[in-house]
Motif scaffolding. Structure first.
Motif, short mmCIF file in Angstrom:
data_model
loop_
_atom_site.label_atom_id
_atom_site.label_comp_id
_atom_site.label_asym_id
_atom_site.label_seq_id
_atom_site.Cartn_x
_atom_site.Cartn_y
_atom_site.Cartn_z
N MET A 265 0.11 12.16 -3.29
CA MET A 265 -0.41 11.68 -4.44
C MET A 265 0.39 10.38 -4.92
SD MET A 265 -2.29 13.06 -6.46
CE MET A 265 -2.56 12.71 -8.63
N ASP A 266 1.22 10.21 -4.34
CA ASP A 266 2.19 9.24 -5.04
C ASP A 266 1.79 7.92 -3.87
OD1 ASP A 266 4.56 10.44 -6.36
OD2 ASP A 266 5.60 10.48 -4.58
N THR B 209 -1.35 6.24 -6.68
CA THR B 209 -0.33 5.62 -7.90
C THR B 209 0.43 4.78 -7.77
OG1 THR B 209 1.08 8.03 -8.02
CG2 THR B 209 -0.87 8.38 -8.92
N ASN B 210 0.57 4.84 -6.04
CA ASN B 210 1.52 3.32 -6.42
C ASN B 210 0.79 2.43 -6.87
OD1 ASN B 210 3.17 1.02 -4.89
ND2 ASN B 210 4.11 2.71 -3.59
#
Length: 208
Positions: free
Chosen positions: A1-2, A5-6
């Protein structure tokens, strides 16, 4: 997920996609009704735009070639400038520079084929290493004037940029590594391998 969204990852993706936009091909199709992927060297760069379109309309060919150079240079510059404006790190900006050149040379819109990376490389390096890039452009201009060979001029400019980057910046500011410059140079040299072979055989034609 990171990963999703990074913001750095998004900029890497955008740099590659924007870098892959084949402006030379688009301009030639729209204004000259010509597919440069099927003529000349079949490259999407300004040199092939000039070479192919010149057969129909020399004046238009020069205009489209200049437009191609400008747009190919801007597509990497714009992404880096936006990254700078929002405060992304220098390491991220360098990665964007490499990916923009990679996108141009291996475009996702052209089945991972593309141009030679010179204009896009000049664009990103004008921002990241302005002094070295200006020296490279001077070397390119002198070689082009003397030899009239586009590939030799480009490779000479690249050599000057590489050497001057080590002389002027033994350690590249903020990242302390020449790795991104070497990567860009490696991509450009790889795309010029057919030209290099022709230069060695003295078969490369004047095109500047």
């Amino acid at each position: 997920m990171d990963f999703i969204t990074n913001i750095n990852v998004w900029f890497y993706f955008i740099a590659y996609i924007v870098g892959g936009i084949p402006f030379g091909l688009i301009l030639a199709k729209i204004f000259a009704k010509t597919n440069i992927k099927e003529a000349g060297s079949k490259s999407i760069g300004a040199t092939n735009v000039l070479r192919v379109v010149k057969e129909k309309d020399p004046v238009l060919a020069k205009k489209l070639a200049v437009a191609t150079i400008i747009l190919d240079a801007l597509k990497g510059m714009i992404v880096i400038l936006i990254a700078k404006a929002i405060g992304l790190s220098f390491a991220t900006q360098w990665a964007i520079a490499v990916l923009a050149v990679l996108g141009h040379c291996f475009s996702p819109f052209l089945k991972f084929e593309g141009g030679k990376g010179i204009a896009t490389g000049v664009g990103v390096l004008l921002i990241m290493l302005p002094v070295e890039t200006v020296l490279a452009l001077i070397a390119w201009a002198i070689t082009a004037k003397v030899t009239k060979i586009s590939s030799l001029s480009s490779l000479t400019g690249l050599f000057v940029l590489l050497v001057s980057s080590f002389v002027i910046h033994p350690q590249i500011p903020h990242i302390k590594s020449h790795a991104p410059i070497i990567l860009i140079a490696a991509i450009v040299v790889y795309k010029h391998i057919p030209n290099i072979i022709r230069l060695i055989k003295k078969e490369e034609k004047a095109a500047v």
